[in-house]
Design an enzyme around this catalytic site. Structure first.
Site, mmCIF file in Angstrom:
data_model
loop_
_atom_site.group_PDB
_atom_site.id
_atom_site.type_symbol
_atom_site.label_atom_id
_atom_site.label_comp_id
_atom_site.label_asym_id
_atom_site.label_seq_id
_atom_site.Cartn_x
_atom_site.Cartn_y
_atom_site.Cartn_z
ATOM 1 N N CYS A 37 0.824 -1.207 0.000
ATOM 2 C CA CYS A 37 0.000 0.000 0.000
ATOM 3 C C CYS A 37 0.861 1.261 0.000
ATOM 4 O O CYS A 37 0.342 2.373 -0.071
ATOM 5 C CB CYS A 37 -0.925 0.015 1.201
ATOM 6 S SG CYS A 37 -1.943 -1.445 1.314
ATOM 7 N N ASP A 39 2.733 2.366 2.499
ATOM 8 C CA ASP A 39 2.899 2.980 3.830
ATOM 9 C C ASP A 39 3.118 1.891 4.880
ATOM 10 O O ASP A 39 2.278 1.002 5.006
ATOM 11 C CB ASP A 39 1.608 3.698 4.283
ATOM 12 C CG ASP A 39 1.258 4.896 3.444
ATOM 13 O OD1 ASP A 39 2.036 5.840 3.440
ATOM 14 O OD2 ASP A 39 0.182 4.867 2.815
ATOM 15 N N CYS A 64 5.131 8.226 2.180
ATOM 16 C CA CYS A 64 5.322 9.544 1.590
ATOM 17 C C CYS A 64 5.689 10.558 2.685
ATOM 18 O O CYS A 64 5.680 10.238 3.874
ATOM 19 C CB CYS A 64 4.059 9.982 0.868
ATOM 20 S SG CYS A 64 2.659 10.183 1.956
ATOM 21 N N CYS A 107 -2.783 8.967 5.912
ATOM 22 C CA CYS A 107 -1.505 9.001 6.640
ATOM 23 C C CYS A 107 -1.745 9.269 8.123
ATOM 24 O O CYS A 107 -1.106 8.675 8.992
ATOM 25 C CB CYS A 107 -0.585 10.094 6.081
ATOM 26 S SG CYS A 107 -0.118 9.860 4.370
#
Lengths: 138, 422
Positions: A37, A39, A64, A107
């Site tokens: 994914c 992350d 990211c 996030c």
């Protein structure tokens, strides 16, 4: 895509990068997300067994810039809080603090999950004498 | 925190080497207009502003002359004749016109189209639309190196097949398909062959007769021409190919594409082709030299860096590599004085990692970690060295930050970990 100054700051100078001894009784480790994914966050807390205060926190994140910033911020926020206080941290507060755009909200969700997972792990280690129900994830 | 003005060491380093920041190394996305191209275009905005379709006065004749010179220059670059070049607004329109135009013109003959999974969206989405109108589309897989298997193509052709559309060079991984062999196979089977040569024309030798190409899409802005102009090559003999228009109107471009011609743009495309005809041999050596230098300076200093796509069959200016354990967008953030692209989901509009890399069998994790470097005419060796240094130091920094790198170093098999999916 423009990043907020706070995201850039956490990305360039991430706080509390590193690892704690995951085998220690006082350390809780949360590992959330998946490489597929894009992350993965590892967040660790070191808790004072007398006061339940989080005395130290460390993280490592694959993701990211916003994911790195969210987890860096999470370690700053949990430090000095009791585990119960830390459980009150909401992803929406992270979104607000870092001015995350809608596509980056996941996030902040992941960072909240990481806090909960770390606390859950620590509580498990404390055994049956401190049973607390913990929501993990959503 | 100190309030002093900080000078970043990398900026000092760049200035010392005479490098101007930011560095543009994303030449598959677009290229700057070559000054020689711009110089030829400029008169066509003012003193030579006429409509090329005006037949009865010198303003029109001058514009038409500019257009016809351009047509010849484009034809020369690809081994065609001037009458076989149709002007469009760019390669997306050229792809649409080629595929929809052939599909409509030959619908009595059949309804089957063959393409490949790594095509540009301008081809894939056009094919998807045709599926809604009753056409049957075969999407060929690619091998690990990004090339189609010619046997797959042979098997896919049937008596209803009217069109094969396979790109010449891929926009992400720069992989060159075996166009000549595909064309030969199509010719033998009496099937029209279209190739989206947006990334290839002007970069690698292209000859429509030698390569058996029937229809070919060309773009100006990928070869140092202006944006908003492209061309479609349509074969006129052996065999003659006909296409139905998708834009109706004044009957320009022999009825295949109506609309007043973008004369300055077309003149620019022509000049860009003339330059490419002259300079391609020397330029491709220069680009491949820089690209190889970049690869060596990155892959020689970092472990677990993977090349995406065939090394042998590749555009000279393309390098596409994945940096294991580092997410692409965070890497781009760390090298923010360098313009490159990533296959990471975070950098795409769809939030999906690159479908091209997935088609090669690259895992999603490595697709998220990919960076595309597109080296172009105006890049220098000093820039390549600077880019390599910044990439290496940023990857090293982000790996120190990466839980995956830590786990891998501890000997954990990341594939065996049961990840808590969100």
């Amino acid at each position: 895509m423009a990043y907020s100054d706070k995201v850039l700051d956490h990305y360039s100078n991430p706080r509390n990068v590193g690892s704690l001894d995951k085998n220690s009784e006082d350390v809780g480790t949360g590992l959330v997300g998946a490489p597929e994914c894009g992350d993965v966050m590892k967040l660790q807390i070191k808790v004072n067994p007398q006061t339940n205060v989080i005395e130290d926190a460390k993280f490592k994140t694959f993701g990211c810039g916003s994911a790195i910033a969210s987890s860096s911020l999470a370690t700053e926020w949990v430090k000095g809080k009791t585990v119960d206080e830390a459980l009150q941290i909401k992803n929406t507060e992270i979104v607000k603090e870092l001015s995350l755009p809608p596509v980056k909200i996941h996030c902040s969700v992941l960072a909240e999950d990481a806090i909960r997972a770390a606390i859950h792990d620590w509580k498990k280690k404390q055994g049956a004498d401190k049973p607390v129900a913990v929501e993990t994830g959503r | 925190m100190s309030t002093d003005v900080k000078t970043f060491p990398q900026e000092q380093e760049a200035v010392a080497k005479g490098i101007k920041l930011p560095i543009y190394m994303d030449n598959h996305a677009t290229t700057p207009v070559d000054p020689r191209v711009l110089a030829e275009m400029l008169p066509y905005f003012q003193e030579k502003f006429g409509n090329a379709a005006s037949r009865n006065h010198p303003f029109g004749w001058v514009a038409e002359e500019g257009v016809e010179t351009a047509r010849e220059r484009i034809a020369k670059l690809v081994g065609a004749t001037a009458k076989e070049i149709i002007f469009t607004s760019g390669a997306t329109e050229s792809d649409n016109l080629a595929i929809k135009g052939v599909a409509e013109m030959y619908k009595q003959k059949g309804n089957h189209i063959i393409t490949a999974v790594t095509e540009h969206k301008a081809v894939l989405d056009t094919c998807k639309r045709l599926e809604k109108y009753g056409y049957r589309v075969t999407y060929l897989p690619v091998q690990k190196d990004g090339l189609i298997d010619l046997d797959d193509l042979k098997r896919a052709v049937d008596d209803k097949t009217i069109l094969v559309t396979i790109m010449a060079a891929n926009n992400e991984i720069g992989v060159l398909q075996p166009v000549e062999e595909i064309g030969k196979l199509c010719r033998e089977r009496g099937v029209i062959f279209h190739t989206d040569a947006t990334q290839a024309v002007g970069k690698v030798p292209t000859d429509v007769n030698k390569q058996n190409i029937d229809v070919m899409s060309i773009s100006a802005h990928k070869m140092y021409g202006p944006k908003g102009v492209g061309a479609l090559y349509v074969r006129r003999k052996n065999p003659r190919v006909q296409i139905s228009p998708i834009i109706d109107g004044g009957g320009h471009e022999r009825g295949m594409r109506s609309g007043t011609l973008n004369v300055p743009g077309i003149v620019g495309l022509g000049k860009a082709c003339a330059i490419a005809t002259e300079e391609m041999p020397r330029e491709s050596c220069h680009l491949a030299g820089l690209r190889n230098r970049l690869k060596d300076r990155i892959m020689g200093r970092l472990d677990e860096v993977y090349l995406n796509g065939s090394w042998e069959h590749r555009l000279p200016g393309n390098l596409n590599i994945s940096f294991a354990y580092v997410e692409g967008e965070s890497l781009l953030m760390g090298i923010n004085d360098i313009a490159v692209s990533s296959g990471s989901a975070c950098t795409s509009a769809t939030l999906e990692p690159s479908y091209v890399l997935k088609a090669l069998g690259t895992g999603d994790d490595l697709a998220h970690s990919s960076i595309r470097f597109g080296i172009g005419r105006f890049n220098t060796e000093a820039e390549v060295d600077y880019v390599a240094d910044r990439v290496v130091e940023t990857v090293a920094r982000l790996r120190e930050l990466s839980p995956l790198y830590e786990m891998a170093k501890e000997g954990v098999d990341l594939k065996s970990v049961k990840w808590a999916a969100e």
